[in-house]
Design a protein around this motif. Structure first.
Motif, PDB file in Angstrom:
ATOM      1  N   TYR A  27       0.840  -1.197   0.000  1.00  0.00           N
ATOM      2  CA  TYR A  27       0.000   0.000   0.000  1.00  0.00           C
ATOM      3  C   TYR A  27       0.877   1.249   0.000  1.00  0.00           C
ATOM      4  O   TYR A  27       2.045   1.213   0.349  1.00  0.00           O
ATOM      5  CB  TYR A  27      -0.939   0.029   1.212  1.00  0.00           C
ATOM      6  N   ILE A  28       0.257   2.345  -0.425  1.00  0.00           N
ATOM      7  CA  ILE A  28       0.858   3.673  -0.299  1.00  0.00           C
ATOM      8  C   ILE A  28      -0.107   4.478   0.559  1.00  0.00           C
ATOM      9  O   ILE A  28      -1.257   4.695   0.176  1.00  0.00           O
ATOM     10  CB  ILE A  28       1.057   4.360  -1.661  1.00  0.00           C
ATOM     11  N   LEU A  29       0.355   4.881   1.724  1.00  0.00           N
ATOM     12  CA  LEU A  29      -0.430   5.707   2.635  1.00  0.00           C
ATOM     13  C   LEU A  29       0.189   7.095   2.616  1.00  0.00           C
ATOM     14  O   LEU A  29       1.406   7.234   2.751  1.00  0.00           O
ATOM     15  CB  LEU A  29      -0.387   5.127   4.057  1.00  0.00           C
ATOM     16  N   GLY A  30      -0.629   8.107   2.412  1.00  0.00           N
ATOM     17  CA  GLY A  30      -0.055   9.443   2.307  1.00  0.00           C
ATOM     18  C   GLY A  30      -0.925  10.528   2.885  1.00  0.00           C
ATOM     19  O   GLY A  30      -2.081  10.311   3.254  1.00  0.00           O
ATOM     20  N   ARG A  31      -0.310  11.701   2.928  1.00  0.00           N
ATOM     21  CA  ARG A  31      -0.987  12.870   3.447  1.00  0.00           C
ATOM     22  C   ARG A  31      -0.470  14.094   2.709  1.00  0.00           C
ATOM     23  O   ARG A  31       0.721  14.187   2.413  1.00  0.00           O
ATOM     24  CB  ARG A  31      -0.680  13.003   4.932  1.00  0.00           C
ATOM     25  N   GLY A  32      -1.361  15.031   2.425  1.00  0.00           N
ATOM     26  CA  GLY A  32      -0.987  16.270   1.770  1.00  0.00           C
ATOM     27  C   GLY A  32      -1.137  17.443   2.713  1.00  0.00           C
ATOM     28  O   GLY A  32      -2.197  17.631   3.317  1.00  0.00           O
ATOM     29  N   LEU A  33      -0.052  18.206   2.853  1.00  0.00           N
ATOM     30  CA  LEU A  33      -0.033  19.337   3.786  1.00  0.00           C
ATOM     31  C   LEU A  33       0.486  20.587   3.103  1.00  0.00           C
ATOM     32  O   LEU A  33       1.173  20.512   2.090  1.00  0.00           O
ATOM     33  CB  LEU A  33       0.888  19.013   4.971  1.00  0.00           C
ATOM     34  N   ASP A  34       0.189  21.743   3.705  1.00  0.00           N
ATOM     35  CA  ASP A  34       0.786  22.987   3.215  1.00  0.00           C
ATOM     36  C   ASP A  34       2.065  23.272   4.002  1.00  0.00           C
ATOM     37  O   ASP A  34       2.524  22.431   4.783  1.00  0.00           O
ATOM     38  CB  ASP A  34      -0.209  24.148   3.275  1.00  0.00           C
ATOM     39  N   ASP A  35       2.632  24.452   3.807  1.00  0.00           N
ATOM     40  CA  ASP A  35       3.894  24.805   4.472  1.00  0.00           C
ATOM     41  C   ASP A  35       3.774  24.885   5.992  1.00  0.00           C
ATOM     42  O   ASP A  35       4.764  24.796   6.705  1.00  0.00           O
ATOM     43  CB  ASP A  35       4.410  26.152   3.944  1.00  0.00           C
ATOM     44  N   LEU A  61      -8.594  15.349   6.581  1.00  0.00           N
ATOM     45  CA  LEU A  61      -7.249  15.480   7.147  1.00  0.00           C
ATOM     46  C   LEU A  61      -6.163  15.343   6.079  1.00  0.00           C
ATOM     47  O   LEU A  61      -4.982  15.243   6.397  1.00  0.00           O
ATOM     48  CB  LEU A  61      -7.036  14.436   8.242  1.00  0.00           C
ATOM     49  N   GLY A  62      -6.581  15.307   4.808  1.00  0.00           N
ATOM     50  CA  GLY A  62      -5.623  15.225   3.709  1.00  0.00           C
ATOM     51  C   GLY A  62      -5.013  13.847   3.520  1.00  0.00           C
ATOM     52  O   GLY A  62      -3.979  13.708   2.879  1.00  0.00           O
ATOM     53  N   VAL A  63      -5.639  12.817   4.069  1.00  0.00           N
ATOM     54  CA  VAL A  63      -5.090  11.456   4.037  1.00  0.00           C
ATOM     55  C   VAL A  63      -5.652  10.670   2.849  1.00  0.00           C
ATOM     56  O   VAL A  63      -6.833  10.769   2.529  1.00  0.00           O
ATOM     57  CB  VAL A  63      -5.408  10.718   5.358  1.00  0.00           C
ATOM     58  N   PHE A  64      -4.783   9.878   2.228  1.00  0.00           N
ATOM     59  CA  PHE A  64      -5.193   8.971   1.154  1.00  0.00           C
ATOM     60  C   PHE A  64      -4.476   7.639   1.336  1.00  0.00           C
ATOM     61  O   PHE A  64      -3.459   7.555   2.014  1.00  0.00           O
ATOM     62  CB  PHE A  64      -4.893   9.563  -0.230  1.00  0.00           C
ATOM     63  N   ARG A  65      -5.024   6.589   0.717  1.00  0.00           N
ATOM     64  CA  ARG A  65      -4.412   5.257   0.808  1.00  0.00           C
ATOM     65  C   ARG A  65      -4.776   4.453  -0.436  1.00  0.00           C
ATOM     66  O   ARG A  65      -5.947   4.296  -0.749  1.00  0.00           O
ATOM     67  CB  ARG A  65      -4.885   4.532   2.052  1.00  0.00           C
ATOM     68  N   PHE A  66      -3.751   3.983  -1.122  1.00  0.00           N
ATOM     69  CA  PHE A  66      -3.932   3.078  -2.253  1.00  0.00           C
ATOM     70  C   PHE A  66      -3.475   1.694  -1.795  1.00  0.00           C
ATOM     71  O   PHE A  66      -2.356   1.550  -1.291  1.00  0.00           O
ATOM     72  CB  PHE A  66      -3.118   3.537  -3.463  1.00  0.00           C
ATOM     73  N   GLU A  67      -4.323   0.682  -1.976  1.00  0.00           N
ATOM     74  CA  GLU A  67      -4.032  -0.659  -1.496  1.00  0.00           C
ATOM     75  C   GLU A  67      -3.930  -1.653  -2.645  1.00  0.00           C
ATOM     76  O   GLU A  67      -4.249  -1.340  -3.793  1.00  0.00           O
ATOM     77  CB  GLU A  67      -5.126  -1.108  -0.532  1.00  0.00           C
ATOM     78  N   SER A  68      -3.503  -2.847  -2.301  1.00  0.00           N
ATOM     79  CA  SER A  68      -3.405  -3.976  -3.232  1.00  0.00           C
ATOM     80  C   SER A  68      -2.492  -3.650  -4.410  1.00  0.00           C
ATOM     81  O   SER A  68      -2.842  -3.916  -5.565  1.00  0.00           O
ATOM     82  CB  SER A  68      -4.795  -4.390  -3.736  1.00  0.00           C
ATOM     83  N   LEU A  69      -1.345  -3.065  -4.129  1.00  0.00           N
ATOM     84  CA  LEU A  69      -0.388  -2.692  -5.169  1.00  0.00           C
ATOM     85  C   LEU A  69       0.747  -3.708  -5.230  1.00  0.00           C
ATOM     86  O   LEU A  69       1.161  -4.242  -4.208  1.00  0.00           O
ATOM     87  CB  LEU A  69       0.193  -1.308  -4.883  1.00  0.00           C
ATOM     88  N   LYS A  70       1.245  -3.930  -6.422  1.00  0.00           N
ATOM     89  CA  LYS A  70       2.395  -4.811  -6.616  1.00  0.00           C
ATOM     90  C   LYS A  70       3.664  -3.974  -6.743  1.00  0.00           C
ATOM     91  O   LYS A  70       3.604  -2.770  -6.986  1.00  0.00           O
ATOM     92  CB  LYS A  70       2.193  -5.649  -7.872  1.00  0.00           C
ATOM     93  N   SER A  71       4.793  -4.604  -6.587  1.00  0.00           N
ATOM     94  CA  SER A  71       6.071  -3.910  -6.767  1.00  0.00           C
ATOM     95  C   SER A  71       6.133  -3.322  -8.166  1.00  0.00           C
ATOM     96  O   SER A  71       5.620  -3.908  -9.113  1.00  0.00           O
ATOM     97  CB  SER A  71       7.236  -4.882  -6.586  1.00  0.00           C
ATOM     98  N   GLY A  72       6.763  -2.156  -8.291  1.00  0.00           N
ATOM     99  CA  GLY A  72       6.905  -1.541  -9.600  1.00  0.00           C
ATOM    100  C   GLY A  72       7.036  -0.036  -9.520  1.00  0.00           C
ATOM    101  O   GLY A  72       7.138   0.546  -8.444  1.00  0.00           O
ATOM    102  N   SER A  73       7.012   0.590 -10.680  1.00  0.00           N
ATOM    103  CA  SER A  73       7.146   2.047 -10.793  1.00  0.00           C
ATOM    104  C   SER A  73       5.769   2.688 -10.867  1.00  0.00           C
ATOM    105  O   SER A  73       4.917   2.252 -11.645  1.00  0.00           O
ATOM    106  CB  SER A  73       7.929   2.408 -12.055  1.00  0.00           C
ATOM    107  N   TYR A  74       5.593   3.731 -10.083  1.00  0.00           N
ATOM    108  CA  TYR A  74       4.328   4.458 -10.043  1.00  0.00           C
ATOM    109  C   TYR A  74       4.602   5.955 -10.055  1.00  0.00           C
ATOM    110  O   TYR A  74       5.673   6.409  -9.675  1.00  0.00           O
ATOM    111  CB  TYR A  74       3.533   4.120  -8.774  1.00  0.00           C
ATOM    112  N   GLU A  75       3.574   6.707 -10.471  1.00  0.00           N
ATOM    113  CA  GLU A  75       3.612   8.156 -10.332  1.00  0.00           C
ATOM    114  C   GLU A  75       2.400   8.549  -9.506  1.00  0.00           C
ATOM    115  O   GLU A  75       1.266   8.196  -9.828  1.00  0.00           O
ATOM    116  CB  GLU A  75       3.564   8.862 -11.687  1.00  0.00           C
ATOM    117  N   LEU A  76       2.645   9.283  -8.438  1.00  0.00           N
ATOM    118  CA  LEU A  76       1.604   9.784  -7.563  1.00  0.00           C
ATOM    119  C   LEU A  76       1.377  11.246  -7.920  1.00  0.00           C
ATOM    120  O   LEU A  76       2.329  12.030  -7.990  1.00  0.00           O
ATOM    121  CB  LEU A  76       2.068   9.649  -6.116  1.00  0.00           C
TER     122      LEU A  76
END
Length: 114
Positions: A27-35, A61-76
């Protein structure tokens, strides 16, 4: 006879776990914030990879999560009214990501003539 049953069970478990590890999902768990570490509520996030396109809206809260991902190259791609932030990811395991986008918008000088 018990030895044969034990070996057969052990073999089945070994095959099962080997197959599962070959198809590891991350998975990719992330958050987007300002300065100022204030979240970008309800921003749009896209994940692009080989034959893959996923899109979702962040939480308040600016949170996102992409699940069930395989190894490899991605662009977020993180999209807010203040700008877009792109991040290349080489996924080899589950990761946590924090993206920053400033809320300051630089514009050119405007002249008003009446």
């Amino acid at each position: 006879m018990n030895c044969i049953l034990y070996l057969r069970t052990l073999l089945l478990f070994t095959i099962f776990f080997c197959c599962q590890s070959g198809q590891a999902q991350y998975y990719i768990l992330g958050r987007g914030l300002d300065d100022y570490e204030v979240p970008h509520a309800y921003a749009t996030v896209e994940l692009r990879g080989e034959g893959l396109f996923k899109q979702q809206t962040c939480t308040e809260l600016g949170v996102f999560r992409f699940e069930s991902l395989k190894s490899g190259s991605y662009e977020l791609v993180y999209i807010t009214p203040y700008g877009i932030r792109r991040k290349k990811i080489e996924l080899r395991g589950s990761i946590d990501v924090t993206l920053h986008i400033s809320r300051n918008i630089a514009i050119d000088e405007i002249s008003v003539i009446a």
